[in-house]
Each structure stands twice: as structure tokens, then as C-alpha cells.
Enzyme design. Structure first.
Site, PDB file in Angstrom:
ATOM      1  N   SER A  38       0.799  -1.221   0.000  1.00 44.97           N
ATOM      2  CA  SER A  38       0.000   0.000   0.000  1.00 44.97           C
ATOM      3  C   SER A  38       0.836   1.278   0.000  1.00 44.97           C
ATOM      4  CB  SER A  38      -0.911  -0.019   1.240  1.00 44.97           C
ATOM      5  OG  SER A  38      -1.938   0.894   1.081  1.00 44.97           O
ATOM      6  N   CYS A  42       2.205   6.501  -7.304  1.00 47.69           N
ATOM      7  CA  CYS A  42       2.047   7.733  -8.078  1.00 47.69           C
ATOM      8  C   CYS A  42       2.896   8.879  -7.509  1.00 47.69           C
ATOM      9  CB  CYS A  42       0.583   8.151  -8.110  1.00 47.69           C
ATOM     10  SG  CYS A  42      -0.502   6.798  -8.554  1.00 47.69           S
ATOM     11  N   ILE A 277     -11.130 -17.753  -8.795  1.00 48.17           N
ATOM     12  CA  ILE A 277      -9.995 -16.828  -8.949  1.00 48.17           C
ATOM     13  C   ILE A 277     -10.464 -15.544  -9.639  1.00 48.17           C
ATOM     14  CG2 ILE A 277      -7.659 -16.517  -9.842  1.00 48.17           C
ATOM     15  CD1 ILE A 277      -7.278 -19.510  -9.802  1.00 48.17           C
ATOM     16  N   GLY A 281      -6.858  -4.727 -11.677  1.00 50.84           N
ATOM     17  CA  GLY A 281      -5.742  -3.789 -11.820  1.00 50.84           C
ATOM     18  C   GLY A 281      -5.023  -3.849 -13.152  1.00 50.84           C
ATOM     19  N   ASP A 282      -3.771  -3.447 -13.104  1.00 55.23           N
ATOM     20  CA  ASP A 282      -2.972  -3.341 -14.336  1.00 55.23           C
ATOM     21  C   ASP A 282      -2.827  -4.668 -15.077  1.00 55.23           C
ATOM     22  OD1 ASP A 282      -2.625  -0.778 -13.524  1.00 55.23           O
ATOM     23  OD2 ASP A 282      -0.441  -0.865 -13.301  1.00 55.23           O
TER      24      ASP A 282
END
Ligand code: FAD
Length: 813
Positions: A38, A42, A277, A281-282
Site C-alpha cells: 500500500s 504515483c 480466482i 488492476g494493471d
């Protein structure tokens, strides 16, 4: 239930916290290969640049607090090695001890992110070639900067991370070159908008190598040489690779999960082809809401939203759909903000979609309230008005316009509905008609056929049937116009009386600076039976999109002299607050403070006197000190100066020819102003550098002839009324005879083919003569920057004195 999360940053950490909030009972394990969970990825570039000074601020949470607040078992330095879907287990490896063990799961979440692309090129593994993804990468870069003499950097890739690194390395005082494969940076935007970023970058000393690519990196004895495809070789001390990111899909692929072209395949519930599953995100490919195709959006917003949704779906059983994304992003590039949302023109073309584009340039807030700056908005929409995409750039207020437009696109609004948006307004924040409303009006006018437009990229292809009509003022035209044979100039105010000069058989393409006056002229001509078009975005967009990129005069390519060492420690900076002081106050305070510093130490000066921005650069040049950075944000100028070294003085002296000319123009009389410009033009013609410093009555020479609506005090207004407004209104110092003498001399000049003063001034500026308006006199006489003709610099006495020192002729007129 036992839930395992792989990846502990944006998507993973958000999901973990949400899972616990909705399910107190489950066992939650979050594994992270790195040392931190966490953290604020950025913020990494800004800590490198020293803007975020406290490293700890980047650590949003840690394993201890995850345990205490959310009862999540966080295991850092733990890598998920493989997934056994049949037995629902993950093989973990403790990266500190090398121990491997197996962990069972009921539900598994993959949020492994995306890794920086690592090009397979010679020298890519050199110790001074870096990528930036996590805290460790950041620490490595900072350590390199702190422990080596680093003066220059090459950044490869002009996306968000690349641009942020460019800015932050520059902020640390490095000479930075940016290499980009495409012909523009920020490929989410179109070239016409990215061109503004190019200007901002070069204005801030960044050298651009667009349409170019990295071929090899070679470590020499002292420096590193970066070779580019076009043969350019750049000497550098470090390379940052930011050429894009690649979704981390290996784990998923080895487990037999389905992959798409852009990442792990998930359904609308963010579930993979294995019902136990999920992935976010990216690393995943998601639906482009506007095109209905899959895309990757490696941004924090989507990752966080997906993390929240997926938690609900894992616990409650597929209850929330993820709708997809439209791709909204924003970036700070020095003082410029550039943002985009939805589809750009390139994508629309690629997908054969019919679209219309429009440009709008409006102030971020009411023009009469101090500090208004323009925002350029490009809107892309269907012929029926559906908004496809928007891009915006400007110094202020871009973020809120982009967020409104992003929300409008997400909600499926039309351009007509933009007109109706009720947006907050008070003079310091906006206008009663917000730029977003105006963008709606303009777009809707185009759709309804009330205004036919021509775009900047159509101008070159216009044939003889077209006539270009520039409706700007003379002063604006003098600073540049569109160079086409079929060209006429009639200022808007004269269009009605000179309408007979316009050839009615032609299609008239009207343009002004930004499109607004063009629209007024459009209506006049249209109602008089002309076939008209207005240039969307006016000369400003045309000029910005078509002008050649001018790289700063840098000392970087192989064989050239490099600048002296500028590596410095951002922790050890003295600060001088000179805000509120008028010229020469900030310079004098700087001088005093610098005297108390040791060579190599850095002084950060904060000032609000507008002339300081230029003055400090001149002052530092002349005193052998080094300017590391000068930036202006919302009226606050912050300069970082390093106390000089001998090398700097040697370098500066070698360019000082002492052969220049300076003229102080104190008088506002026509004859004296003429004499000043005759001398200035003569000297410029002989190749001399000429600086003219206008002070007191001389400032009237530089005033614009038209009325500029700005806020002034009563006294300032009175002064303004009593003084001549610009070169055309000056009077003779002798034999004026109630204006008769002035008229006569102008007549004589015309007969004898002597250029009028205005033309002499224009030639002077074209020949590189520098016109400086004295900041202090402007303040005294209540003259504002907006009242001066374009191209005049505002400066203080230090700017003038610095030039005078390099001169062998210094006149006072
Ligand atoms: P990440 O946040 O990258 O987290 C994935 C984690 O998974 C990594 O820490 C990785 O170590 C770990 N991991 C991977 N595989 C394994 C494994 N097998 N076992 C254990 N752990 C594993 N986005 C914006 O919207 N705005 C910005 O201004 C912005 N700036 C950025 C600046 C930088 C320098 C960077 C690097 C990114 C920036 N981003 C920005 C992008 C944003 O950070 C990402 O989109 C977001 O973090 C993606 O979240 P994620 O959970 O998918 O991946």
C-alpha cells in the site's frame, strides 16, 4: 472462508480492506513480493524530485496497521510462485529465507500489476539505467543521484511516468533529454494538444527527440553514451527507461487461466475463467465502454474501483458488475496540466468512426478577476452529438473541466446537454458560462450547421476557391499569421465598413486568435450572403500544432562541453522568503543571503514580484551562481540557486563579448522614441545584441492601442487615461502645435518612405531586439502587463543592468 490476495498495492490492498469491512469472519492473507504494501506509486517521481520531501509520506499503510485495523495477515517479501487450481493452493516463497511453502485458498485474488517494459538492447543492464515501479526503484535512483556526479539524464518514453521523471529530474537541476518513438508525447492525446506539452517541455529546458528511439547504451570511461536511431549520440550520466508497462500475467498463464491480448481475461464480475480466482488492476484487460473492445488501463483509479467491487463479489457471490472504463487521466508537466478522457482522434480514425472535432479556448475564471489563464478544450463527438472524448490543457482549472467532461461521457451525455450543465461559479473560480458550457455551445453550433468550421490540419490543403480572412488586430498579426497567398487582414471592428474588399465568389475562412472573434465575423459575413467557415481554435491552435519544435540550446550531444557538476543534496537548502517585496527587493535580499552561504550551497527564494522570474536568471548569470530551477505557480515564483563555482564563471565569461548595446527609453515623446528605435535597429542589423529598457514615460511607447479591460484602482485609471496609449498616440517633444506638428512629421515620414514608429518597433522585435518594461515603473504608473504589446518582457533593474554590463554602448533617451 480463506482468501489469498497476490499483490499488496493499489488493487490488492483496496480489496483486502474492503473484504474485511464486509466480512469479519474470513481469513485473509495478502502476499507482496516487495518490501512495502500500500505505498503511493504515483508519488514516487515527486520524491525523486524533492517535491515530496518526506519518504515516509509515501507509505500509506504497513503490515502492522493492516493487522491491527483489518486483521489481514500481510506477508511482505513473499512471492506467489505457482497456483494449483485443482487443489486450490498457492506455492509461496519467502524471499528473505528462500523457504517455500503451500497455502490453501477458497478464493484467490490476483492483483500483480504491470512491470516496466525492458527493451532488449545493448547496455540496458548497465548500473545507471533505471526503471521506476516501486519504493526500491525509487531509492536506487535517489541513491545514484546522491552518490554520483549526475548532470544529465536521458529519459526514454514520453508517457506519464516518463514526463513526471523528466520534470522531477529537471527540478533537481539536471539537463534532461526525452526520447520518444512517436512524433508526440502522451499518446492518449492528439498531436494538436500534445504540441502544447512539447512547448512546455522545451520552455523548461528539456530537449526532445521525438520520432526517435533508443538503439544502444554504452558506458565509457566517464560518461554513458546513448545512441538513437537517427544517429544522434547523447552523453548522459543516467538513463530512465519508461517505455511502457507489461501486465504481469506469467503466474496466471502458468495456472492455465485465460489471457487476452491486453492481460488476464475477466468477466464483468472481474472473475477469471476459474470461478474461485478473480483478478484486478494493471494485470487485467477490461472493457472500453465506448468501443466495446478490450483494453488495458494501467491507472490507479480503475485498480482501486475494481478492488472494491471484487471484494463484494468474492464474499457475496458476484453481485456487482464492473462496467469498464473510458480512460481518464491527467498529468502535470511543469506549469501545464494536460488531461484527457474517452476516445482520441487517432482511435476514432482507426475504428472508422464518424466524428467531428472542435476547439474552445476560454479563461479558467472571469477575465476581470486577477490571474485568469486560458484553457484549451478539444471535444470529439458524433454527428448526432454523442461525446466521444475530450482533451484539455492549461495552467489552471483543467482538472475540474476534465472531470466534468469525464462524468458527462460516462453518463452518455450529448454536446447539447453540456450547454445545460449547471456548474459552480464565482469570479475567482469560473465564469457564468463555464468553458465546458461553451464547448457545448460551439459543438452544438457545428452540429446544427450554425457555424461551419475548418480545422487547423485542413488549412494547408485549401485551394484557390478559399480566401483566408484574419480578423485580429494589427499588433497580433505582426506577431505571426498564417502564411498563404489568398490572405486578407481586416480587424473585426472594421469588417462591416470594409466588407466590399472581400471577394464574395470565394469561400471565406475566417480566423482570429482563438475562434471567438472569428465567430462574430462569421455571423456578419454570413448574414451578408458570404459563404463562410471559421477556423476552430483560431490561430492559437493552428500555430501550436504546426510550429516546429524548438529545442533549448543545450550542451548535450557527444563532443560538446558539458555543464559543470550540479549534483546536490535536496536536504540542505536554505530558504529565503521575498514574497510581497517589489523589484529590486527580492534581488537585494537574494544577494545578501547568498553572501552568507558556502560555495555549492543552495538557496531557494520565493517571490511574488513578476519581474523576478527573469531577473534572477540574469542576476545569477552575472554573479557566477547557477540557476537550478525557476518555476511559477499561481503567482508564486520559486527559484533555486546554487552558489557559484569557478567553472561556471569561466563558462559565462567565455560567452560575454561586451559588444552589445543597451538603451534606456525614459521619454514618451515620438521623436525620442523614433531615435531610440533607429539606433536599436541599426545596431541589430550589425549583428549586435540590443536591449531597450522602457521606464517611466517610455512605457507609453509599449502600450497597446486598444482598450484592455482589467481591474484598476481609481488612480491607476486616471493615470491610464491621461497618458498616450501606444506608439500611434505619441506626440513630438517640440513643435507639437496641438498635434499639428506630429501629423506633419508623420506625413513627411510617409513621403520620404520612412517607416512609422510601429513598423520600426516590429522590425526591432523581429531582429531580436529585446524590449523590457520596467516592473517598478509599471507598478507606480498603474500599467498592467495585459496593456503592453505582445512580446515585451517584464523585468527589473537587474535584468537591465545585467545586459548593460555586456554592452559597450549604453544610452539614456
Ligand atoms: P500495483 O499497484 O503495481 O501492485 C502490484 C503488486 O503486486 C506489486 O507491488 C508487485 O510487487 C506485486 N506482485 C506481483 N507479482 C507478485 C507475486 N507473484 N507475488 C507477490 N507479489 C506480487 N496511476 C494513476 O492513475 N495516476 C498516476 O499519477 C500514476 N502515477 C504513477 C507513477 C508511477 C511511478 C507508477 C509506477 C505508476 C503510476 N500510476 C499512476 C499507475 C498506478 O500506480 C497503477 O495503475 C496501480 O498501482 C495498479 O494497481 P495494481 O494493484 O494493479 O498493481
Amino acid at each position: 472462508m480463506k482468501i489469498i490476495i497476490i499483490g499488496g498495492v493499489a488493487g490488492g490492498a483496496t480489496a483486502a480492506a474492503r473484504l474485511r469491512r464486509i466480512d469479519e469472519k474470513s481469513e485473509i492473507i495478502m502476499v507482496e513480493r516487495g518490501e512495502y504494501v500500500s505505498f503511493a506509486n504515483c508519488g514516487l517521481p515527486y520524491h525523486i524530485g524533492g517535491i515530496i520531501s518526506d519518504r515516509e509520506r509515501l507509505l500509506v499503510s504497513d503490515p502492522k496497521s493492516f493487522k491491527e485495523k483489518f486483521n489481514v495477515d500481510v506477508r511482505i517479501r513473499t512471492e506467489a510462485q505457482s497456483i494449483d487450481r485443482k487443489n486450490r493452493t498457492v506455492t509461496m516463497k519467502n524471499l528473505n529465507t528462500g523457504e517455500e511453502y503451500i497455502e490453501k485458498y477458497d478464493k484467490l485474488l490476483l492483483s500483480p500489476g504491470a512491470a516496466p517494459l525492458r527493451l532488449n538492447l545493448p547496455g540496458i543492464d548497465n548500473e545507471n539505467v533505471f526503471t521506476l515501479r516501486n519504493m526500491k526503484d525509487m531509492d536506487t535512483i535517489i541513491s545514484w543521484l546522491g552518490n554520483h556526479e549526475v548532470n544529465r539524464a536521458v529519459v526514454v518514453g514520453g508517457g506519464f511516468i516518463g514526463l513526471e521523471m523528466v520534470e522531477n529530474l529537471r527540478h533537481r537541476g539536471l539537463d534532461v533529454s526525452l526520447v520518444e518513438l512517436a512524433d508526440q508525447v502522451m499518446i492518449n492525446m492528439d498531436y494538436d494538444m500534445a504540441a502544447m506539452i512539447h512547448t512546455e517541455l522545451t520552455d523548461n529546458g528539456i530537449t526532445l527527440h521525438l520520432n526517435n528511439s533508443l538503439v544502444s547504451i554504452e558506458k565509457k570511461a566517464r560518461e554513458t553514451v546513448v545512441s538513437l536511431k537517427d544517429g544522434t549520440q547523447l552523453e548522459t550520466d543516467m538513463v530512465i527507461m519508461s517505455a511502457g508497462v507489461k501486465p504481469e500475467t506469467t503466474l496466471a498463464q502458468n495456472a492455465g487461466l485465460e489471457l487476452g491480448n491486453r492481460g488476464i481475461k475477466v468477466n464483468e464480475y472481474l472473475c477469471t475463467n476459474d470461478e474461485n480466482i478473480y483478478a484486478v488492476g494493471d494485470a487485467v484487460e477490461i472493457e472500453n465502454q465506448l468501443l466495446g473492445v478490450k483494453m488495458g488501463v494501467p491507472l490507479a483509479g480503475p485498480a482501486n474501483r475494481q478492488g472494491r467491487i471484487v471484494a463484494d463479489n468474492m464474499v457475496k457471490g458476484n453481485v456487482k458488475k464492473y462496467e469498464g472504463a473510458i480512460g481518464t487521466s491527467i498529468a502535470k508537466i511543469f506549469d501545464l496540466t494536460a488531461a484527457s478522457t474517452g476516445l482520441n482522434e487517432k482511435t476514432l480514425k482507426r475504428n472508422d468512426m464518424q466524428y467531428i472535432k472542435s476547439f474552445v479556448i476560454r479563461s479558467d475564471h472571469a477575465g476581470y478577476y486577477p490571474g485568469a489563464v486560458p484553457i484549451t478544450i478539444k471535444l470529439l463527438f458524433s454527428p448526432e452529438g454523442k461525446i466521444y472524448g475530450a482533451q484539455a490543457a492549461g495552467l489552471n482549472g483543467v482538472d475540474k473541466r476534465m472531470d466534468v467532461l469525464a462524468a458527462a461521457i460516462k453518463m452518455g451525455l450529448t454536446v447539447e446537454q453540456l450547454e445545460e450543465l449547471e456548474l459552480s461559479y464565482a469570479p475567482p473560480y469560473g465564469s457564468a458560462k463555464d468553458p465546458v458550457n461553451i464547448a457545448g455551445y460551439v459543438a452544438n453550433n457545428i452540429i446544427k450547421g450554425d457555424m461551419k468550421v475548418v480545422q487547423w490540419d485542413e488549412i494547408d490543403g485549401l485551394g484557390d476557391e478559399y480566401l483566408l480572412l484574419d480578423v485580429r488586430e494589427k499588433e497580433e498579426v505582426e506577431l505571426g499569421t498564417i502564411n498563404k497567398p489568398n490572405m486578407l487582414h481586416i480587424p473585426l471592428g472594421s469588417v462591416r465598413e470594409r466588407i466590399g474588399e472581400i471577394d464574395k465568389s470565394k469561400i471565406i475562412v475566417i480566423f482570429c486568435q482563438v475562434g471567438q472573434r472569428g465567430y462574430y465575423a462569421y455571423n456578419i459575413l454570413k448574414q451578408n450572403g458570404f459563404n463562410v467557415r471559421n477556423l476552430s481554435g483560431g490561430y492559437k491552435v493552428y500555430n501550436c500544432a504546426t510550429k516546429k519544435i524548438e529545442n533549448p540550446k543545450a550542451i548535450k550531444t557527444v563532443g560538446e562541453k558539458t555543464r559543470p557538476n550540479c549534483f546536490f543534496n535536496t536536504d540542505n537548502i536554505s530558504v529565503l522568503d521575498a514574497t510581497g517585496l517589489q523589484c529590486p527587493g527580492p534581488i537585494m535580499e537574494t544577494y545578501k543571503k547568498m553572501n552568507s552561504l558556502e560555495r555549492g550551497e543552495i538557496l531557494e527564494i520565493k517571490a511574488t514580484d513578476p519581474g523576478f522570474k527573469k531577473d534572477i536568471v540574469k542576476w545569477a548569470e552575472k554573479t557566477g551562481n547557477r540557476v537550478l530551477d525557476v518555476r511559477q505557480e499561481k503567482g508564486l515564483i520559486t527559484a533555486k540557486i546554487q552558489k557559484g563555482t569557478d567553472e561556471i564563471q569561466i563558462e559565462e565569461k567565455s560567452v560575454n563579448t561586451g559588444d552589445n548595446k543597451t538603451i534606456v527609453v525614459f521619454s514618451g515623446d515620438l521623436d525620442k522614441a523614433l531615435a531610440s528605435f533607429v539606433i536599436a535597429n541599426g545596431a541589430a542589423a550589425m549583428g549586435k545584441k540590443v536591449t531597450m529598457f522602457f521606464t517611466f514615460w517610455g512605457l507609453n511607447v509599449l502600450r497597446r492601442s486598444d482598450t484592455v479591460h482589467i481591474q484598476k484602482t481609481f488612480m491607476e485609471k486616471m493615470f491610464g487615461k491621461m497618458m498616450p496609449r501606444g506608439a500611434g498616440k505619441l506626440k513630438l517633444s517640440k513643435m507639437n502645435m496641438m498635434g499639428m506638428g506630429t501629423k506633419m512629421i508623420k506625413g513627411v515620414m510617409k513621403d520620404k518612405n520612412i517607416d512609422p514608429l510601429e513598423k520600426m518597433m516590429k522590425s526591432a522585435m523581429e531582429n531580436g531586439v529585446k524590449l523590457i518594461a520596467c516592473q517598478m515603473s509599471m507598478d507606480m504608473m498603474g500599467i498592467k502587463e495585459e496593456e503592453l504589446i505582445p512580446g515585451v518582457e517584464i523585468g527589473g533593474v537587474a535584468t537591465y543592468l545585467a545586459d548593460a554590463e555586456d554592452s559597450n554602448v549604453n544610452l539614456f533617451i
